[in-house]
Motif scaffolding. Structure first.
Motif, PDB file in Angstrom:
ATOM      1  N   ARG A  21       0.837  -1.203   0.000  1.00 59.80           N
ATOM      2  CA  ARG A  21       0.000   0.000   0.000  1.00 59.80           C
ATOM      3  C   ARG A  21       0.872   1.253   0.000  1.00 59.80           C
ATOM      4  NH1 ARG A  21      -2.005   3.221   3.816  1.00 59.80           N
ATOM      5  NH2 ARG A  21      -1.450   1.878   5.583  1.00 59.80           N
ATOM      6  N   ALA A  22       1.961   1.225   0.787  1.00 62.02           N
ATOM      7  CA  ALA A  22       2.876   2.366   0.824  1.00 62.02           C
ATOM      8  C   ALA A  22       3.567   2.558  -0.521  1.00 62.02           C
ATOM      9  CB  ALA A  22       3.911   2.171   1.933  1.00 62.02           C
ATOM     10  N   THR A  31      -7.677   2.370  -0.034  1.00 63.12           N
ATOM     11  CA  THR A  31      -7.471   0.941  -0.260  1.00 63.12           C
ATOM     12  C   THR A  31      -8.635   0.130   0.284  1.00 63.12           C
ATOM     13  OG1 THR A  31      -5.080   1.283  -0.058  1.00 63.12           O
ATOM     14  CG2 THR A  31      -5.876  -0.980   0.063  1.00 63.12           C
ATOM     15  N   ALA A  32      -9.095   0.495   1.476  1.00 67.19           N
ATOM     16  CA  ALA A  32     -10.217  -0.213   2.084  1.00 67.19           C
ATOM     17  C   ALA A  32     -11.476  -0.067   1.235  1.00 67.19           C
ATOM     18  CB  ALA A  32     -10.463   0.312   3.494  1.00 67.19           C
ATOM     19  N   ILE A  60      -8.507  -7.252  -1.474  1.00 63.87           N
ATOM     20  CA  ILE A  60      -7.397  -6.408  -1.017  1.00 63.87           C
ATOM     21  C   ILE A  60      -6.241  -6.490  -2.008  1.00 63.87           C
ATOM     22  CG2 ILE A  60      -5.635  -6.126   0.768  1.00 63.87           C
ATOM     23  CD1 ILE A  60      -7.758  -7.081   2.802  1.00 63.87           C
ATOM     24  N   ALA A  61      -5.931  -7.704  -2.461  1.00 61.68           N
ATOM     25  CA  ALA A  61      -4.853  -7.885  -3.435  1.00 61.68           C
ATOM     26  C   ALA A  61      -5.163  -7.127  -4.722  1.00 61.68           C
ATOM     27  CB  ALA A  61      -4.657  -9.372  -3.725  1.00 61.68           C
ATOM     28  N   ALA A  62      -6.417  -7.196  -5.173  1.00 63.27           N
ATOM     29  CA  ALA A  62      -6.811  -6.487  -6.394  1.00 63.27           C
ATOM     30  C   ALA A  62      -6.657  -4.982  -6.217  1.00 63.27           C
ATOM     31  CB  ALA A  62      -8.253  -6.839  -6.754  1.00 63.27           C
ATOM     32  N   ASP A  87       2.555 -10.466 -11.677  1.00 66.23           N
ATOM     33  CA  ASP A  87       2.182 -10.115 -10.314  1.00 66.23           C
ATOM     34  C   ASP A  87       2.770  -8.782  -9.852  1.00 66.23           C
ATOM     35  OD1 ASP A  87       0.681 -12.421  -9.911  1.00 66.23           O
ATOM     36  OD2 ASP A  87       2.441 -13.585  -9.317  1.00 66.23           O
ATOM     37  N   ARG A  88       3.517  -8.105 -10.707  1.00 66.11           N
ATOM     38  CA  ARG A  88       4.128  -6.841 -10.305  1.00 66.11           C
ATOM     39  C   ARG A  88       3.068  -5.754 -10.131  1.00 66.11           C
ATOM     40  NH1 ARG A  88       8.338  -5.939 -15.077  1.00 66.11           N
ATOM     41  NH2 ARG A  88       6.397  -6.369 -16.196  1.00 66.11           N
ATOM     42  N   ALA A  89       3.199  -4.977  -9.057  1.00 62.80           N
ATOM     43  CA  ALA A  89       2.324  -3.817  -8.881  1.00 62.80           C
ATOM     44  C   ALA A  89       2.658  -2.788  -9.958  1.00 62.80           C
ATOM     45  CB  ALA A  89       2.523  -3.215  -7.496  1.00 62.80           C
TER      46      ALA A  89
END
Length: 206
Positions: A21-22, A31-32, A60-62, A87-89
């Motif tokens: 998240r950071a 995010t929530a 949450i992952a999405a 899987d990379r952000a």
């Protein structure tokens, strides 16, 4: 309250969620909301006080732009595991995409890769973040790096080192895609400062 079917290894999971998240520069509330859970519940998960259900973990992952497998993958003592390309952000930019290569929790290095389509860039104006040592290498293609008041045209395998506090911007002025790799040490907070030419001139006058 969250539904059942909690996952194991909550400590590692909570730390990973907070770090991702950071890295994405996302607030707890945003995010929530994206994940469809309450801010208080997500805070409890990040602080290892609650276990998300499988369904909640997927959401949450999405919201973080990663797969649940990345959050759950266990690591051996000598490696942190393989980060699959899918899987990379991601950080969408202006005609470009910046990928997070370094997996949280961050240690000594922060690593990103970036792909730039023709006319793509990191943004309309230069930006700065922290005061770390940053290393940029061109993996393929040609890019133009604006560093302070100087422009550097860089080709495949060219590299440059600078302080991340120096306003910088990458743009692809060629007719072919380009790819770069950033390495920053130590890791910096992903709160960037956009600096316009006018602002820099005003700073020089003071």
């Amino acid at each position: 309250m969250d539904d059942g079917g909690s996952v194991s290894e909550t400590t590692t999971l909570g730390e990973k969620i907070a770090r991702f998240r950071a890295l994405r520069g996302l607030s707890l509330r945003a995010t929530a909301a994206s994940a469809g859970v309450s801010s208080s519940f997500l805070s409890q998960v990040e602080n290892d006080l609650a276990n998300p259900s499988v369904a909640s973990l997927r959401r949450i992952a999405a919201a973080l732009g990663v797969s649940p497998a990345v959050l759950l993958e266990s690591k051996t003592g000598h490696t942190r595991g393989v980060l699959r390309a899918v899987d990379r952000a991601q950080h969408p930019l202006a005609g470009a995409v910046k990928y997070v290569i370094s997996e949280p929790p961050l240690r000594n290095l922060e690593i990103y890769s970036g792909t730039f389509e023709p006319n793509g860039s990191t943004g309309d104006v230069p930006y700065a973040h922290g005061d770390s040592q940053e290393f940029l290498i061109v993996v393929s293609g040609t890019i133009t790096l604006r560093l302070g008041d100087e422009d550097y045209v860089m080709h495949r395998n060219d590299s440059i080192e600078y302080l991340s506090s120096t306003p910088h911007r990458i743009r692809n002025e060629s007719e072919a895609p380009a790819e770069v790799l950033w390495i920053t040490s130590p890791p910096t907070e992903r709160i960037t400062t956009r600096t316009t030419t006018r602002t820099r001139e005003q700073m020089q006058e003071t």
